[in-house]
Scaffold this motif. Structure first.
Motif, mmCIF file in Angstrom:
data_model
loop_
_atom_site.group_PDB
_atom_site.id
_atom_site.type_symbol
_atom_site.label_atom_id
_atom_site.label_comp_id
_atom_site.label_asym_id
_atom_site.label_seq_id
_atom_site.Cartn_x
_atom_site.Cartn_y
_atom_site.Cartn_z
ATOM 1 N N ALA A 1 0.837 -1.212 0.000
ATOM 2 C CA ALA A 1 0.000 0.000 0.000
ATOM 3 C C ALA A 1 0.868 1.257 0.000
ATOM 4 N N ILE A 2 1.941 1.242 0.768
ATOM 5 C CA ILE A 2 2.833 2.405 0.837
ATOM 6 C C ILE A 2 3.562 2.595 -0.487
ATOM 7 N N ALA B 1 -5.161 1.678 7.740
ATOM 8 C CA ALA B 1 -6.335 0.817 7.910
ATOM 9 C C ALA B 1 -5.918 -0.654 7.964
ATOM 10 N N ILE B 2 -4.970 -1.028 7.132
ATOM 11 C CA ILE B 2 -4.467 -2.400 7.149
ATOM 12 C C ILE B 2 -3.797 -2.686 8.489
ATOM 13 N N SER B 3 -3.057 -1.726 9.007
ATOM 14 C CA SER B 3 -2.345 -1.939 10.272
ATOM 15 C C SER B 3 -3.300 -2.152 11.444
ATOM 16 N N ARG B 4 -4.524 -1.668 11.322
ATOM 17 C CA ARG B 4 -5.499 -1.834 12.402
ATOM 18 C C ARG B 4 -6.213 -3.189 12.359
ATOM 19 N N GLN B 5 -6.003 -3.955 11.298
ATOM 20 C CA GLN B 5 -6.638 -5.268 11.204
ATOM 21 C C GLN B 5 -6.104 -6.170 12.313
ATOM 22 N N GLN B 6 -7.002 -6.935 12.919
ATOM 23 C CA GLN B 6 -6.631 -7.821 14.019
ATOM 24 C C GLN B 6 -6.856 -9.279 13.622
ATOM 25 N N PHE B 7 -5.989 -10.138 14.109
ATOM 26 C CA PHE B 7 -6.144 -11.571 13.894
ATOM 27 C C PHE B 7 -7.285 -12.073 14.774
ATOM 28 N N VAL B 8 -8.142 -12.907 14.212
ATOM 29 C CA VAL B 8 -9.245 -13.496 14.966
ATOM 30 C C VAL B 8 -9.019 -15.006 14.997
ATOM 31 N N PRO B 9 -8.676 -15.545 16.176
ATOM 32 C CA PRO B 9 -8.435 -16.984 16.256
ATOM 33 C C PRO B 9 -9.734 -17.767 16.150
ATOM 34 N N SER B 10 -9.590 -19.047 15.806
ATOM 35 C CA SER B 10 -10.772 -19.904 15.756
ATOM 36 C C SER B 10 -11.220 -20.199 17.181
ATOM 37 N N ALA B 11 -12.431 -20.674 17.322
ATOM 38 C CA ALA B 11 -12.944 -21.039 18.645
ATOM 39 C C ALA B 11 -12.305 -22.362 19.049
ATOM 40 N N VAL B 12 -11.521 -22.345 20.120
ATOM 41 C CA VAL B 12 -10.839 -23.542 20.606
ATOM 42 C C VAL B 12 -11.501 -23.960 21.902
ATOM 43 N N GLN C 1 -8.409 -19.412 6.313
ATOM 44 C CA GLN C 1 -8.446 -18.432 5.235
ATOM 45 C C GLN C 1 -7.526 -17.270 5.592
ATOM 46 N N PRO C 2 -6.488 -17.018 4.796
ATOM 47 C CA PRO C 2 -5.610 -15.886 5.081
ATOM 48 C C PRO C 2 -6.344 -14.575 4.849
ATOM 49 N N PRO C 3 -5.869 -13.510 5.470
ATOM 50 C CA PRO C 3 -6.531 -12.222 5.289
ATOM 51 C C PRO C 3 -6.429 -11.755 3.850
ATOM 52 N N ASP C 4 -7.428 -11.024 3.411
ATOM 53 C CA ASP C 4 -7.460 -10.514 2.055
ATOM 54 C C ASP C 4 -7.597 -9.002 2.141
ATOM 55 N N PHE C 5 -6.519 -8.297 1.857
ATOM 56 C CA PHE C 5 -6.514 -6.855 1.966
ATOM 57 C C PHE C 5 -6.824 -6.232 0.623
#
Length: 175
Positions: free
Chosen positions: A78-79, A126-137, A155-159
């Motif tokens: 992006a930069i 905006a991309i830097s503010r994206q957070q990883f969401v783990p699966s329910a363990v 599924q990997p993130p799609d920016f």
């Protein structure tokens, strides 16, 4: 680079899945032994469930690592895209007519450069503010079935990197 990272991630997940499946298959074979007590059977089933939950945590840990790498790559793209688009816009304005709507080309080129660059940096932010969401363990999800090692694909993130085309719309408009 991204494909190589995905291959390494998939290989590591596959290795962990195979290891867990082998351990759990051995435990399941022990469950077939009719001379086990109820408590022993319960213990083996609990171990199988614990192994599956451990695998899910490992998947999440690897997925988070992959997410962070892809996030850094997306921010960099992006930069870079912002600087390239801003430079192209500045050049387009400078190569255009001497005066555009009564404004000298040099200040207009700097304004176009600044606007496009700010937009690209906002995308990176905006991309830097994206957070990883783990699966329910754990938590009672029916984890312990007889899987053959085919774990859920993460599924990997799609920016969305606006302006990643060879020519940005703003550059074309300014030109």
């Amino acid at each position: 680079f991204k494909q190589a990272g995905d291959l390494l991630f998939d290989a590591e997940i596959s290795r962990e899945e195979r290891k867990t499946v082998l351990m759990n298959n051995q435990l399941r074979e022990r469950l077939k032994n009719e001379s086990l007590t109820v408590k022993q059977r319960e213990s083996l089933n609990n171990q199988i469930n614990a192994d599956e939950e451990s695998l899910a945590r490992k998947r999440d840990k690897l997925a988070e690592k992959q997410f962070k790498i892809q996030k850094a790559i997306a921010m960099g793209e992006a930069i870079i895209t912002a600087f390239i688009s801003a430079s192209r816009a500045r050049e387009a304005v400078l190569k255009g007519p001497e005066s555009f709507l009564g404004i000298a080309a040099l200040p207009l080129s700097q304004i176009a450069y600044g606007i496009i660059l700010a937009s690209g940096l906002a995308t990176a932010a905006a991309i830097s503010r994206q957070q990883f969401v783990p699966s329910a363990v754990g938590g009672g999800a029916g984890v312990g079935g007889g899987s053959g090692g085919a774990g859920a694909k993460i599924q990997p993130p799609d920016f969305n990197l606006g302006g990643t085309t060879a020519q940005s719309q703003l550059t074309e408009t300014v030109a």
